[in-house]
Structures are given as structure tokens and as C-alpha cells.
Design a protein around this motif. Structure first.
Motif, PDB file in Angstrom:
ATOM      1  N   UNK A 185      56.098 -15.051 115.985  1.00 35.19           N
ATOM      2  CA  UNK A 185      55.075 -15.536 115.056  1.00 35.19           C
ATOM      3  C   UNK A 185      54.724 -16.974 115.407  1.00 35.19           C
ATOM      4  N   UNK A 186      53.448 -17.234 115.593  1.00 31.64           N
ATOM      5  CA  UNK A 186      52.952 -18.586 115.846  1.00 31.64           C
ATOM      6  C   UNK A 186      51.953 -18.960 114.763  1.00 31.64           C
ATOM      7  N   UNK A 187      51.928 -20.208 114.298  1.00 35.42           N
ATOM      8  CA  UNK A 187      52.786 -21.318 114.754  1.00 35.42           C
ATOM      9  C   UNK A 187      54.204 -21.200 114.207  1.00 35.42           C
ATOM     10  N   UNK A 188      55.103 -21.947 114.826  1.00 31.94           N
ATOM     11  CA  UNK A 188      56.461 -22.004 114.339  1.00 31.94           C
ATOM     12  C   UNK A 188      56.482 -22.618 112.948  1.00 31.94           C
ATOM     13  N   UNK A 189      57.442 -22.205 112.150  1.00 36.97           N
ATOM     14  CA  UNK A 189      57.539 -22.718 110.782  1.00 36.97           C
ATOM     15  C   UNK A 189      57.700 -24.237 110.805  1.00 36.97           C
ATOM     16  N   UNK A 190      56.993 -24.883 109.916  1.00 36.17           N
ATOM     17  CA  UNK A 190      57.074 -26.341 109.824  1.00 36.17           C
ATOM     18  C   UNK A 190      58.473 -26.753 109.387  1.00 36.17           C
ATOM     19  N   UNK A 191      59.050 -27.710 110.101  1.00 38.52           N
ATOM     20  CA  UNK A 191      60.404 -28.165 109.787  1.00 38.52           C
ATOM     21  C   UNK A 191      60.401 -29.137 108.620  1.00 38.52           C
ATOM     22  N   UNK A 192      61.331 -28.930 107.709  1.00 38.05           N
ATOM     23  CA  UNK A 192      61.497 -29.802 106.558  1.00 38.05           C
ATOM     24  C   UNK A 192      62.888 -30.445 106.597  1.00 38.05           C
ATOM     25  N   UNK A 193      62.961 -31.619 106.013  1.00 35.33           N
ATOM     26  CA  UNK A 193      64.242 -32.318 105.947  1.00 35.33           C
ATOM     27  C   UNK A 193      65.167 -31.580 104.985  1.00 35.33           C
ATOM     28  N   UNK A 194      66.418 -31.291 105.472  1.00 39.51           N
ATOM     29  CA  UNK A 194      67.335 -30.516 104.656  1.00 39.51           C
ATOM     30  C   UNK A 194      68.582 -31.308 104.258  1.00 39.51           C
ATOM     31  N   UNK A 195      68.564 -32.588 104.502  1.00 41.13           N
ATOM     32  CA  UNK A 195      69.694 -33.407 104.103  1.00 41.13           C
ATOM     33  C   UNK A 195      69.639 -33.785 102.628  1.00 41.13           C
ATOM     34  N   UNK A 196      70.650 -34.507 102.188  1.00 43.53           N
ATOM     35  CA  UNK A 196      70.718 -34.950 100.792  1.00 43.53           C
ATOM     36  C   UNK A 196      69.912 -36.231 100.630  1.00 43.53           C
ATOM     37  N   UNK A 197      69.142 -36.333  99.575  1.00 43.06           N
ATOM     38  CA  UNK A 197      68.324 -37.495  99.269  1.00 43.06           C
ATOM     39  C   UNK A 197      68.867 -38.154  98.008  1.00 43.06           C
ATOM     40  N   UNK A 198      69.301 -39.409  98.106  1.00 39.99           N
ATOM     41  CA  UNK A 198      69.801 -40.142  96.962  1.00 39.99           C
ATOM     42  C   UNK A 198      68.744 -41.030  96.367  1.00 39.99           C
ATOM     43  N   UNK A 199      69.199 -42.051  95.648  1.00 36.96           N
ATOM     44  CA  UNK A 199      68.244 -42.956  95.009  1.00 36.96           C
ATOM     45  C   UNK A 199      67.642 -43.930  96.002  1.00 36.96           C
ATOM     46  N   UNK A 200      68.340 -44.159  97.111  1.00 38.96           N
ATOM     47  CA  UNK A 200      67.823 -45.028  98.161  1.00 38.96           C
ATOM     48  C   UNK A 200      68.355 -44.527  99.487  1.00 38.96           C
ATOM     49  N   UNK A 201      67.913 -45.161 100.550  1.00 40.52           N
ATOM     50  CA  UNK A 201      68.378 -44.733 101.858  1.00 40.52           C
ATOM     51  C   UNK A 201      69.869 -44.962 102.034  1.00 40.52           C
ATOM     52  N   UNK A 202      70.452 -45.883 101.197  1.00 43.71           N
ATOM     53  CA  UNK A 202      71.855 -46.206 101.341  1.00 43.71           C
ATOM     54  C   UNK A 202      72.753 -45.052 100.941  1.00 43.71           C
ATOM     55  N   UNK A 203      72.355 -44.263  99.946  1.00 43.59           N
ATOM     56  CA  UNK A 203      73.182 -43.145  99.529  1.00 43.59           C
ATOM     57  C   UNK A 203      72.550 -41.796  99.881  1.00 43.59           C
TER      58      UNK A 203
END
Length: 766
Positions: A15-33
Motif C-alpha cells: 500500500x502506497x503511500x506508507x503510513x505517516x509516522x507519528x511520535x510514540x514516546x511519552x510527552x510530559x509537561x516540558x521537554x525535560x520530563x
């Protein structure tokens, strides 16, 4: 928690196009956490995927170039052949747009909506001239699998009514999977005065007197390759180079033309005999192959008079120079590719023609190929006094059908004849040093243009997609012939193939070929025809390489088997209904093709407007019309007010040293000019040309002209004959300038209007 996945989207999937990649990490209140940020992984082609250079020449026969035993020198093709394999049983569709659609999609040309060129399209699925969404191009598939893609040269795969500056652009090269496009949007073009585009932006017509399109295309291809190799050297590229050569007009530098003086004095019959002998010595044709017969309607060279021979020789000398010129320019691209760091991993396909050589010049040749599309064939006496202009920008010249037949040696017939090998067999050179180190070899597997896309996908390690851009795909019908590169005895994957163009039909199956020629290619008007009772021929290609011996009478059962198979394949591939009409299919009125101007009788242009294609402009053919212009000029003003067409046919309304001129070019045969009685002085004026068509419902008849200045009659005259079907395949409508060739010999392009041109109105009558 870990960050997002970085797996390559280049992994095979359907199947084209390839599925759009999304960020799957944890998101805290700021970049620090939060988990570390990570961008989507860039699209990458499979490991080791090769670069691909695909070269496709135009209107070139099997026996044309020296690389395949022909009389037109091709030293650069010969050099490539020493490092390549040549496929001697490779096939095209017999006409350009269908071959190109089949090449790009990997499907049969009717399945790809392109049963013929877009100018003669009809509303049936197999003949719309529109590549459908369910047959995605190889460019689109490669682009969505990490390739950089580019297209240089001819694009004859966009509907003619979609080639204006308003689009739509989804059927332009950029919409067909190519990141970059530079070239022309037509079936042919003047090689010295083309109208060019970069992507979707008009570049216009070059004004350099030493300009040649083939040089420009080579320059731009090399420039693009330098750019991608310097900016993204690790990303594979796909470059599709489709020059306009050797399609009419046959044009070349004078110094090249002069090299061939006297070299074709033996004529086309001698040429065929000599070419076949060379082909046998080269091992391209079996020793026992016989030369196929010259068509009964085609004159023998020895039957021609002195004037005919002198004219036809000159036309062939020009054509040979044209062929040598394109060999030189593509050779420059090949030389550059050879210098690249990843040259060994570059897969080159050099297809020497999208069909056989063209016989559309008729028996006498022509100064204007477009005359054929208007059912007019020039005679020798109409051309002799302009013999020294052949090969220049002033004519759209095309050699006689006898030379076309000779270029297709050893096979019978020419372009359009999908029923015979002269229309459908072209040499193909393939080189891939990373996989195939030997060279100078031939391959005899029966292959077809639809097989190229499948071969590229296998070479790149890319899966054929089931869906592209949300549309389920019709499976690619081609078969990869990649194994034949390394194994001369590889099996023949294509054991069956149908052919059809203009109701000329062919059917190949397991070494046998059945063919039915509906009309000779030089027949512009074709009349009645019954496809159910038409005569078929039968050939055993395993024993008769050149299609010299018709076995229909000896093997009637085999013939009936192949005829029945053809009908089945035609139905399955959308090749029905058959339509054998010739020149009349160029008429939108006869075929119902869309036209941006249809349904309108009044067109208002608020000042200069250049480059409007004929198919998107007011249709001035076979009807009355009025042109009105609001101008502000000084004494002695010159310049174009309105033009439609060029040196192949059309209209021009202009000022020349203060005199108002209205002119019609009838197919480069006659130019009818009507002038104002007096010079028009400085100031603001309303200039009008009124043409009253006298032909009623007949096509291409005469008409009367009345010129007006500020409402007062200023001149009268007669246009004795008008162009009935088509002014050009590549000239435009221009206001305030002339972007292509000149309608008359009184001016030279661009011929910009001197003064203010504030409005031009076109009003159509009946």
C-alpha cells in the motif's frame, strides 16, 4: 518509555503511500520530563536499489541506426552496446502515446487508457488519453519508495485539453510521480523553436539562433544529475529521458546534414538490402532470414524521376543528420553517467524507438507533417523550390514513406501498423554493471514495453503495490526479464501479446504471429471498413524472423485460433470498440473531446497572453469569426496582435510597419494575406478582422475577410482555403507576441507588439 520507532518505511509493503509516522514516546509537561524527540525517519529505497536511466527515442525503426545494422551512424549507441545486452525481439505498440503509457505503467496501453494518441482520444475507457488512477506509473511507485524522479523531453500522456496554464495538473508529469519535469507537452515540436515547461511553469520558446532541443535536454539532464548526486548521493534516482528525436520535424545543424551528401543516392530498396546484410553479419538477424516485400502500393526507387530522387535524397540526408545528432546528445548523458561514483549500480534501458519509423509523410514526403493530420499529402512539385530549407526551423518536414519502410528493415510496414513488426519491433539496450559485467551480447526472448516497469521493480527490490494513493491497482501486466541479463537462455516469460492501433491488429502466441492491416499508414482518410471480414496474415516467427512469408493459407486452423485469442484479449484489455478513423478523429466536434473553449462564442483577453494550447483556445476552424483589438500605437508600429498556430497552419493578425495584416497559413502549402489599404497612424484605435466562412458544413473551405479601423472598412480579401482539422500538435495561441514559429514569412518570432494592447476579443460565428 522508549522513543518512537525508526524502522525504515522502505520495507516492502503493498500500500502506497506508507503510513505517516507519528511520535510514540511519552510527552510530559516540558521537554525535560518527556522522552527524547525523534523526527519521522526519511523514506529510504531498499538497500542496493540501483539508479535507473530510461531513454526512449521517438519514431525510430529497427533498421535505422548503425547499432542495429542501419545506415544512420550511432557511435554512442554502439559504444553502449559493447557493455550491454541488446534485446532483438523487443516490442512497442506502434504509436507513441500508447507505448509511453504502457512503458510508464507496466500495463497494456488500452488498460492504461491510451489506445491511441491523446489528440484522437474518444470517450471509451481504453481510448480516453487519460492514464487512470488504478494504473500508477513506475515513477510514482519509485518516488514513494525513496527514489528521486525526473522526466526530460516529450510528454504526450496528458490530455490535450489539460495542457494550459490552468491545468488541472494531476495528469502532468509532476502528477504522475515525477519530482521534476523539463520538456514539451505535445506529440512533437519544432526542434529549434519548441515551447517548453519546467514542471508546470511555461519557460517559453528559446530565442538563441543556435538552439536545438536535444542539446538542451541533454544539458538539463546532466545538470539535474549533478545536483542530485551532490546533494543526496546516497539516494537512488530515476531519470526518464524522452527526446523528440527522431519524430518529425526532421531538423539538424547544417554541418551534420552536409556530412551525408550523396550517401543515400542508392535509394530505399538498396538501403534495405544493405542493411539486412549488415544485420546478418552482426548476428542480429538469422542468416536464413529473407527480406520482407515492399508494399505493393509503394514505388520502387528505380521508378522515380530525377526530381523525386533529388528531393527524397535530401530528406533522408536531413533525417540521418537528425539521427546522428540525437545519438551525440544522449551520448553526452551516457558519458556523464559513466563518471558518477555509483555508475556501476546504474541500470540503463535505452529503447531505440517508441514505434517503427513514421510513414506519415506520404509517398512524396512533406514539408509539414501536420498536413497529413488534415488529410493533405504534398506533392514533389510543391516542395522542390524549398529543398534547401528542409531541416531548418521553417518547416515541419518529414521524409517519404519509402524511407520509413527502409528504416524498419527487415520487417514489413511502419509506424501505426500494429499488425506487423515494422510498426512494433525496436532494439533495446540494457546495461547494469553491478549485475552484468559482460557486453556486446544479444537476447532473443520475446519482450514487450509493458515488461520494463516490472523489471525495474525487481531490480530495485520493490514490491508491486496493491493500492496507490487510495486507489486499488490493476495488476501490472508486464513480466520482469531481469534474469535474461545474466542468462542468455533464460525462459521467455512473455509467450502471448496482443497489439492494436487504428484497428490494425496483431496477436503473438508461442512463436506465431497473426496480423490484420486495416489501412496503410499513409491513408489519412480511411472510409468504410469491416473488422469482422478483414483479411488476416499468419507468420511463424521461429522460422521467419522478418515476417517475409505469409502462412495463412497453409495453417487456417492456427490463424483462426489466434484471431479468436485476439478478440478475447481485446475485450479483456479495453481495446474495443475498434475505431479506424484517421484525420477526422483530430476534430473535437467529431469525437466530443472536452475543450476549455467549448460552449463559448465570445472570448475576452485583457492584454497579452502567451502559450495557450490550441485545444484550450477558441476553435476557429470551419466557421466565421471576428477578432477585435484595442491598441495604442506610435507611427510605423509592428507586432503580433493575435495568432493561433504557426508554420504548420493557422491564423495571424498583426501590424507590420503600420499596416494591418490578417493571414492564414494553409498547411505550409499556401499563405493567404489580406492587408489594410492604408497605414494606420499613431494613437488609440480599435482594429478588427472579420472572417466570413463560405463552406457551410464542409471542412477546410474558403472565406471572405473585411478589415476595420475604428469601425471603418479598411481592406478586404479572400482566404481561398482553410485548415480543416488541426493547426499543429505543439503551436499555441498567442496575444501580443508569437511564441512559436511564424504563420507567415513576413516576421520572425517572438514578434512582440509595439505599443499597448489593452484588450483582444474573439467572437465565433457558425
Amino acid at each position: 518509555m522508549s522513543g518512537s520507532s525508526t524502522s525504515s518505511p522502505g520495507a516492502p509493503q503493498g500500500v502506497l503511500p506508507y503510513a505517516e509516522q507519528k511520535y510514540r514516546g511519552a510527552v510530559g509537561t516540558s521537554y525535560l520530563d518527556s522522552d527524547p524527540a525523534e523526527f519521522p525517519a526519511p523514506l529510504r529505497a531498499p538497500e542496493g536499489a540501483p539508479n535507473v536511466l530510461l531513454v526512449l527515442l521517438d519514431d525510430a525503426g529497427f533498421g535505422q541506426f548503425s547499432v542495429a545494422g542501419g545506415g544512420v551512424p550511432s557511435p554512442n549507441m554502439e559504444a553502449l552496446a559493447k557493455d550491454s545486452v541488446m534485446f532483438t525481439r523487443f516490442h512497442t505498440t506502434a504509436v507513441c502515446s500508447p507505448t509511453r503509457a504502457a512503458l510508464l505503467t507496466g500495463r497494456n496501453h488500452h488498460v492504461a487508457g491510451t489506445g491511441n494518441i491523446t489528440e484522437v482520444a474518444t470517450g471509451y475507457d481504453g481510448y480516453t488519453g487519460i492514464i487512470p488512477k488504478d494504473t500508477a506509473t513506475i515513477g510514482e511507485i519509485l518516488r514513494q519508495n525513496g527514489y528521486i524522479t525526473a522526466w526530460f523531453g516529450k510528454n504526450h500522456n496528458t490530455p490535450i485539453y489539460e495542457t494550459s496554464m490552468t491545468g488541472p495538473f494531476n495528469h502532468w508529469p509532476n502528477g504522475l510521480g515525477f519530482d521534476f519535469f523539463y520538456g514539451f507537452m505535445a506529440g512533437d515540436t519544432n526542434q529549434i523553436r519548441p515551447y517548453l515547461f519546467e514542471n508546470q511553469t511555461p519557460v517559453g520558446t528559446p530565442t538563441d539562433p543556435d538552439y536545438y532541443l536535444s542539446v538542451d535536454l541533454a544539458d538539463r539532464t546532466i545538470e539535474w544529475l549533478r545536483g542530485v548526486e551532490s546533494v543526496q548521493p546516497d539516494k537512488p534516482w530515476f531519470a526518464y529521458l524522452a527526446p523528440g528525436a527522431t519524430h518529425a520535424p526532421h531538423q539538424a545543424p547544417k554541418e551534420l546534414i552536409d556530412q551525408f551528401k550523396g550517401q543515400f543516392s542508392g535509394g530505399w530498396d538498396v538501403y534495405r538490402e544493405q542493411t539486412l546484410q549488415r544485420q546478418k553479419r552482426m548476428g542480429l538477424v538469422p542468416e536464413d532470414a529473407d527480406l520482407s516485400a515492399r508494399p505493393a502500393s509503394m514505388p520502387a526507387w528505380d521508378s522515380l524521376d530525377a526530381d523525386q530522387r533529388r528531393l527524397y535524397e535530401r530528406m533522408m540526408e536531413v533525417f540521418a543528420a537528425f539521427g546522428l545528432h540525437i545519438d551525440q546528445q544522449v551520448g553526452r548523458v551516457l558519458d556523464h553517467v559513466a563518471t558518477l561514483p555509483d555508475a556501476d549500480n546504474t541500470l540503463i534501458f535505452y529503447i531505440v524507438g517508441d514505434n517503427g519509423a513514421s510513414a506519415e509523410g506520404g509517398f512524396d514526403g512533406t514539408l509539414n507533417e501536420n498536413a497529413f493530420f488534415n488529410a493533405y499529402l504534398m506533392k514533389t512539385e510543391e516542395m522542390l523550390d524549398r529543398i534547401d530549407e528542409i531541416g531548418t526551423e521553417y518547416h515541419f518536414n518529414h521524409f517519404p514513406a519509402g524511407w520509413a519502410h527502409a528504416m524498419d528493415t527487415p520487417f514489413p510496414w511502419t509506424k501505426q501498423a500494429a499488425s506487423h513488426l515494422g510498426g512494433t519491433r525496436n532494439p533495446m539496450l540494457v546495461k547494469w554493471p553491478a549485475r552484468f559485467l559482460a557486453g556486446g551480447e544479444t537476447r532473443t526472448q520475446f519482450t514487450h514495453v509493458i515488461d520494463v516497469a516490472a523489471t525495474i521493480l525487481e531490480a530495485a527490490g520493490i514490491e508491486e503495490p496493491r493500492s496507490v494513493n487510495g486507489t486499488a491497482q490493476t495488476p501490472i501486466q508486464g513480466h520482469s526479464f531481469l534474469d535474461a541479463l545474466t542468462d542468455a537462455d533464460a525462459p521467455e516469460h512473455r509467450t502471448s501479446q496482443y497489439f492494436e492501433i487504428f484497428a490494425n491488429r496483431g496477436m503473438y502466441k508461442d512463436g506465431w504471429w497473426a496480423g490484420c492491416l486495416a489501412f496503410e499508414p499513409w491513408q489519412a482518410v480511411r472510409g468504410s471498413f469491416d473488422p469482422l471480414t478483414a483479411r488476416w496474415e499468419l507468420y511463424n516467427l521461429e522460422e521467419d524472423f522478418s515476417q517475409a512469408h505469409d502462412l495463412a493459407a497453409e495453417h487456417p486452423a492456427k490463424l483462426e485460433e489466434l484471431k479468436a485469442l485476439w478478440w478475447a484479449q481485446a475485450a479483456a484489455n479495453k481495446a474495443l470498440p475498434l475505431d479506424w478513423r484517421g484525420a477526422e478523429r483530430f476534430s473535437s466536434e467529431m469525437t466530443g473531446k472536452p475543450n476549455l473553449a467549448s460552449g463559448r462564442t465570445r472570448f475576452v483577453y485583457p492584454g497579452p497572453l502567451a502559450g495557450l494550447p490550441e485545444a484550450s483556445a477558441p476553435d476557429l476552424k470551419n466557421k466565421s469569426f471576428t477578432l477585435s483589438a484595442s491598441v495604442q500605437i506610435d507611427d510605423g508600429a509592428s507586432g503580433m496582435i493575435f495568432s493561433q498556430g504557426g508554420n504548420t497552419g493557422g491564423w495571424a493578425f498583426y501590424l507590420l510597419n503600420g499596416t494591418m495584416v490578417f493571414a492564414h497559413n494553409y498547411l505550409d502549402v499556401e499563405r493567404y494575406i489580406v492587408r489594410s489599404d492604408d497605414v494606420i497612424g499613431a494613437g488609440a484605435h480599435e482594429l478588427t478582422a472579420e472572417f466570413t466562412y463560405k463552406g457551410g458544413h464542409d471542412y477546410g473551405q474558403n472565406g471572405a475577410v473585411v478589415l476595420f479601423v475604428d469601425g471603418r472598412e479598411a481592406g478586404t480579401g479572400t482566404i481561398e482555403q482553410t485548415t480543416p482539422m488541426k493547426y499543429s500538435l505543439s503551436e499555441n495561441q498567442d496575444i501580443g507576441t508569437n511564441t512559436g514559429t511564424a504563420v507567415t514569412g513576413e516576421y520572425t518570432s517572438p514578434f512582440d507588439f509595439e505599443g499597448d494592447l489593452t484588450q483582444v476579443i474573439v467572437e465565433l460565428g457558425v
